[in-house]
Design a protein around this motif. Sequence first.
Motif, PDB file in Angstrom:
ATOM      1  N   GLY A  63       0.816  -1.206   0.000  1.00 37.00           N
ATOM      2  CA  GLY A  63       0.000   0.000   0.000  1.00 37.00           C
ATOM      3  C   GLY A  63       0.847   1.253   0.000  1.00 37.00           C
ATOM      4  N   ALA A  64       1.909   1.258   0.816  1.00 38.15           N
ATOM      5  CA  ALA A  64       2.808   2.413   0.836  1.00 38.15           C
ATOM      6  C   ALA A  64       3.537   2.560  -0.495  1.00 38.15           C
ATOM      7  CB  ALA A  64       3.806   2.265   1.983  1.00 38.15           C
ATOM      8  N   TYR A  65       3.898   1.430  -1.099  1.00 42.83           N
ATOM      9  CA  TYR A  65       4.600   1.441  -2.389  1.00 42.83           C
ATOM     10  C   TYR A  65       3.759   2.121  -3.468  1.00 42.83           C
ATOM     11  CZ  TYR A  65       6.818  -0.484  -6.613  1.00 42.83           C
ATOM     12  OH  TYR A  65       7.423  -0.631  -7.836  1.00 42.83           O
ATOM     13  N   LEU A  66       2.457   1.919  -3.407  1.00 38.22           N
ATOM     14  CA  LEU A  66       1.564   2.470  -4.430  1.00 38.22           C
ATOM     15  C   LEU A  66       0.831   3.720  -3.958  1.00 38.22           C
ATOM     16  CD1 LEU A  66       0.135  -0.902  -5.766  1.00 38.22           C
ATOM     17  CD2 LEU A  66       1.719   0.631  -6.946  1.00 38.22           C
ATOM     18  N   SER A  67       1.311   4.335  -2.882  1.00 41.13           N
ATOM     19  CA  SER A  67       0.597   5.479  -2.305  1.00 41.13           C
ATOM     20  C   SER A  67       0.588   6.701  -3.211  1.00 41.13           C
ATOM     21  CB  SER A  67       1.199   5.846  -0.945  1.00 41.13           C
ATOM     22  OG  SER A  67       2.559   6.242  -1.085  1.00 41.13           O
ATOM     23  N   GLY A  68       1.488   6.754  -4.162  1.00 39.16           N
ATOM     24  CA  GLY A  68       1.487   7.862  -5.108  1.00 39.16           C
ATOM     25  C   GLY A  68       0.579   7.634  -6.298  1.00 39.16           C
ATOM     26  N   ARG A  69      -0.108   6.493  -6.313  1.00 37.74           N
ATOM     27  CA  ARG A  69      -0.998   6.141  -7.416  1.00 37.74           C
ATOM     28  C   ARG A  69      -2.440   6.076  -6.915  1.00 37.74           C
ATOM     29  NH1 ARG A  69       1.832   3.921 -11.869  1.00 37.74           N
ATOM     30  NH2 ARG A  69       4.059   3.583 -11.445  1.00 37.74           N
ATOM     31  N   PRO A  70      -3.404   6.095  -7.817  1.00 33.95           N
ATOM     32  CA  PRO A  70      -4.812   6.049  -7.393  1.00 33.95           C
ATOM     33  C   PRO A  70      -5.190   4.692  -6.822  1.00 33.95           C
ATOM     34  CG  PRO A  70      -4.650   5.983  -9.785  1.00 33.95           C
ATOM     35  CD  PRO A  70      -3.268   6.281  -9.281  1.00 33.95           C
ATOM     36  N   ALA A  71      -6.337   4.669  -6.158  1.00 39.98           N
ATOM     37  CA  ALA A  71      -6.809   3.444  -5.511  1.00 39.98           C
ATOM     38  C   ALA A  71      -6.972   2.298  -6.503  1.00 39.98           C
ATOM     39  CB  ALA A  71      -8.138   3.724  -4.815  1.00 39.98           C
ATOM     40  N   GLU A  72      -7.336   2.619  -7.739  1.00 39.49           N
ATOM     41  CA  GLU A  72      -7.531   1.570  -8.736  1.00 39.49           C
ATOM     42  C   GLU A  72      -6.240   0.798  -9.002  1.00 39.49           C
ATOM     43  OE1 GLU A  72     -10.651   4.488  -8.854  1.00 39.49           O
ATOM     44  OE2 GLU A  72      -8.466   4.719  -9.062  1.00 39.49           O
ATOM     45  N   ALA A  73      -5.112   1.494  -8.939  1.00 36.69           N
ATOM     46  CA  ALA A  73      -3.826   0.827  -9.159  1.00 36.69           C
ATOM     47  C   ALA A  73      -3.540  -0.165  -8.039  1.00 36.69           C
ATOM     48  CB  ALA A  73      -2.710   1.862  -9.249  1.00 36.69           C
ATOM     49  N   LEU A  74      -3.881   0.208  -6.819  1.00 31.13           N
ATOM     50  CA  LEU A  74      -3.675  -0.700  -5.694  1.00 31.13           C
ATOM     51  C   LEU A  74      -4.521  -1.959  -5.864  1.00 31.13           C
ATOM     52  CD1 LEU A  74      -2.455  -1.338  -2.932  1.00 31.13           C
ATOM     53  CD2 LEU A  74      -4.305  -0.017  -1.885  1.00 31.13           C
ATOM     54  N   GLY A  75      -5.773  -1.784  -6.238  1.00 32.40           N
ATOM     55  CA  GLY A  75      -6.629  -2.947  -6.456  1.00 32.40           C
ATOM     56  C   GLY A  75      -6.113  -3.842  -7.568  1.00 32.40           C
ATOM     57  N   ALA A  76      -5.641  -3.229  -8.648  1.00 31.19           N
ATOM     58  CA  ALA A  76      -5.121  -4.009  -9.770  1.00 31.19           C
ATOM     59  C   ALA A  76      -3.864  -4.778  -9.369  1.00 31.19           C
ATOM     60  CB  ALA A  76      -4.821  -3.084 -10.951  1.00 31.19           C
ATOM     61  N   ALA A  77      -3.010  -4.147  -8.579  1.00 25.64           N
ATOM     62  CA  ALA A  77      -1.782  -4.809  -8.133  1.00 25.64           C
ATOM     63  C   ALA A  77      -2.104  -6.010  -7.249  1.00 25.64           C
ATOM     64  CB  ALA A  77      -0.901  -3.816  -7.383  1.00 25.64           C
ATOM     65  N   ILE A  78      -3.065  -5.844  -6.354  1.00 23.18           N
ATOM     66  CA  ILE A  78      -3.445  -6.963  -5.485  1.00 23.18           C
ATOM     67  C   ILE A  78      -4.023  -8.104  -6.311  1.00 23.18           C
ATOM     68  CG2 ILE A  78      -4.953  -7.696  -3.606  1.00 23.18           C
ATOM     69  CD1 ILE A  78      -4.718  -4.859  -2.466  1.00 23.18           C
ATOM     70  N   ASP A  79      -4.813  -7.767  -7.312  1.00 22.44           N
ATOM     71  CA  ASP A  79      -5.386  -8.812  -8.170  1.00 22.44           C
ATOM     72  C   ASP A  79      -4.283  -9.599  -8.873  1.00 22.44           C
ATOM     73  OD1 ASP A  79      -7.920  -8.062  -7.426  1.00 22.44           O
ATOM     74  OD2 ASP A  79      -8.291  -6.839  -9.217  1.00 22.44           O
ATOM     75  N   ARG A  80      -3.240  -8.915  -9.315  1.00 21.90           N
ATOM     76  CA  ARG A  80      -2.116  -9.618  -9.951  1.00 21.90           C
ATOM     77  C   ARG A  80      -1.406 -10.518  -8.951  1.00 21.90           C
ATOM     78  NH1 ARG A  80       1.434  -5.713 -13.938  1.00 21.90           N
ATOM     79  NH2 ARG A  80      -0.283  -4.564 -14.919  1.00 21.90           N
ATOM     80  N   LEU A  81      -1.158  -9.993  -7.766  1.00 24.04           N
ATOM     81  CA  LEU A  81      -0.456 -10.772  -6.745  1.00 24.04           C
ATOM     82  C   LEU A  81      -1.268 -11.990  -6.317  1.00 24.04           C
ATOM     83  CD1 LEU A  81       0.878  -7.870  -4.493  1.00 24.04           C
ATOM     84  CD2 LEU A  81       2.257  -9.376  -5.931  1.00 24.04           C
ATOM     85  N   ALA A  82      -2.584 -11.859  -6.339  1.00 20.99           N
ATOM     86  CA  ALA A  82      -3.459 -12.945  -5.883  1.00 20.99           C
ATOM     87  C   ALA A  82      -3.366 -14.182  -6.762  1.00 20.99           C
ATOM     88  CB  ALA A  82      -4.902 -12.452  -5.818  1.00 20.99           C
ATOM     89  N   ARG A  83      -2.745 -14.064  -7.925  1.00 15.42           N
ATOM     90  CA  ARG A  83      -2.530 -15.246  -8.765  1.00 15.42           C
ATOM     91  C   ARG A  83      -1.495 -16.184  -8.136  1.00 15.42           C
ATOM     92  NH1 ARG A  83      -1.610 -11.572 -14.155  1.00 15.42           N
ATOM     93  NH2 ARG A  83      -3.678 -10.573 -14.203  1.00 15.42           N
ATOM     94  N   ALA A  84      -0.689 -15.650  -7.234  1.00 12.69           N
ATOM     95  CA  ALA A  84       0.288 -16.465  -6.490  1.00 12.69           C
ATOM     96  C   ALA A  84       0.101 -16.144  -5.008  1.00 12.69           C
ATOM     97  CB  ALA A  84       1.707 -16.145  -6.945  1.00 12.69           C
ATOM     98  N   PRO A  85      -0.963 -16.666  -4.396  1.00 13.47           N
ATOM     99  CA  PRO A  85      -1.346 -16.205  -3.057  1.00 13.47           C
ATOM    100  C   PRO A  85      -0.519 -16.762  -1.908  1.00 13.47           C
ATOM    101  CG  PRO A  85      -2.856 -17.907  -3.816  1.00 13.47           C
ATOM    102  CD  PRO A  85      -1.934 -17.617  -4.962  1.00 13.47           C
ATOM    103  N   ASP A  86       0.105 -17.931  -2.105  1.00 13.81           N
ATOM    104  CA  ASP A  86       0.722 -18.665  -0.997  1.00 13.81           C
ATOM    105  C   ASP A  86       2.236 -18.488  -1.008  1.00 13.81           C
ATOM    106  OD1 ASP A  86       1.577 -20.435   0.913  1.00 13.81           O
ATOM    107  OD2 ASP A  86       0.610 -22.194   0.040  1.00 13.81           O
ATOM    108  N   PHE A  87       2.796 -17.941   0.071  1.00 17.41           N
ATOM    109  CA  PHE A  87       4.244 -17.711   0.085  1.00 17.41           C
ATOM    110  C   PHE A  87       5.042 -19.010   0.100  1.00 17.41           C
ATOM    111  CE2 PHE A  87       3.575 -17.694   4.786  1.00 17.41           C
ATOM    112  CZ  PHE A  87       4.582 -18.573   5.174  1.00 17.41           C
TER     113      PHE A  87
END
Length: 403
Positions: A218-242
């Motif tokens: 969230g801090a990494y994307l704080s300079g971008r709009p909320a939509e970018a944060l949601g999109a980034a999480i959606d991408r990360l969710a393709r590999a959810p398990d560490f």
Amino acid sequence: MPTPPPADVTALPDTSEGEVETLDELAGHVAKGTLAGLTVQGLRLDGPAAPDLAGVDVADALFVACAFADPAVPADLVRRGGHVVPGCADAPYPSQPGHLYTPAELAAGFAAHGFAGMYDTVVYRHFRAAGGATPAVREALAQRMHDHGVDNALADATRGWLARHGPGSIVGVMGGHAEPRGSAPYRMAAVLGWELARAGKLVLTGGGPGVMEAANLGAYLSGRPAEALGAAIDRLARAPDFGDHDPYTAAALEVRAGFPAADRGGDDWARAGGLSIPTWLYGHEPANLFAGRIAKYFSNAIREDTILRLARGGIVFAPGRAGTVQEVFQAATKTFYGTDGVSGAYVFLDRHFWTHTLPVEALLRPLLGLSPDGDLSTALHLTDDVREAVAVLTGVGREGPAD
């Protein structure tokens, strides 16, 4: 009853005037003809840019983990009154790092060799082979020197930030490491980090996956709009398990490439992910690659104390298990005795979890009410709302993305 140590015992050290940490600094002192009494830390003095020290006063100068082209050079420094502490040539990590790690440094080698060959994993493998948390004396000394270098670099970075933004400007975020990417708690923690960074706070985590990664994201994307944060999480969710190390790390690097950080120096790193303080004790967990700066230690004890000491602007506790509960009471002990000075608010996200699943609030509130500094129980806040949490920590209400 223990009493808090004097303030100077726990204060961030300011040894910058006596330290030489870059070749440019070294050249400046050499031009003046003296390094007497100074400490030269972790410099490569074996290359073409290294100055000639033959005519320089080195009385009581300390050279720590520096590389020399010729063994005759350190011998000459000692002969002329200097002191030389060599680094550990066999270790895959620097004996005296001159700066905090970056995500690119921890992930170095991943593109060619995958998770097993990236720097972070190579160091962890060495750590385990050398005895883990109980190494033999040679490795122990090398690790202590490394962690001192991290201490020093962290003090440099946070001292400047605190001087510009005040002692309450660093906010810790703690919670479960096993929270999968894309889950509701993960998204909530990411929104929290986004909001805090946009409000001018330095987001600090323990550098692990789960809630910690989400807050730094969230801090990494704080300079971008909320939509970018949601999109980034959606991408990360393709590999959810560490536990799936390679796809998990690849997804983080893909998001970083798709949403490049705007770190141009100064305080930009704080708005490009904030700070994380992880440890190789938990090196089996993939590195959190969204913090702007990473103070990675071998010693978990130093790491945990440092996180709590820095987070004087308050701490958010998201749901977690034993590790998070331990951190709750470690933080409470510091606040109870005023060990590190005035503490910010403790905000517990998920009221039901902290009052029923793990009802620590029922013990913590009366405990802080008995502090020798008076009733500190008012520092506790329970909420289910990220915006309320941010308002408590900043005193400012904001519009932001839905959590």
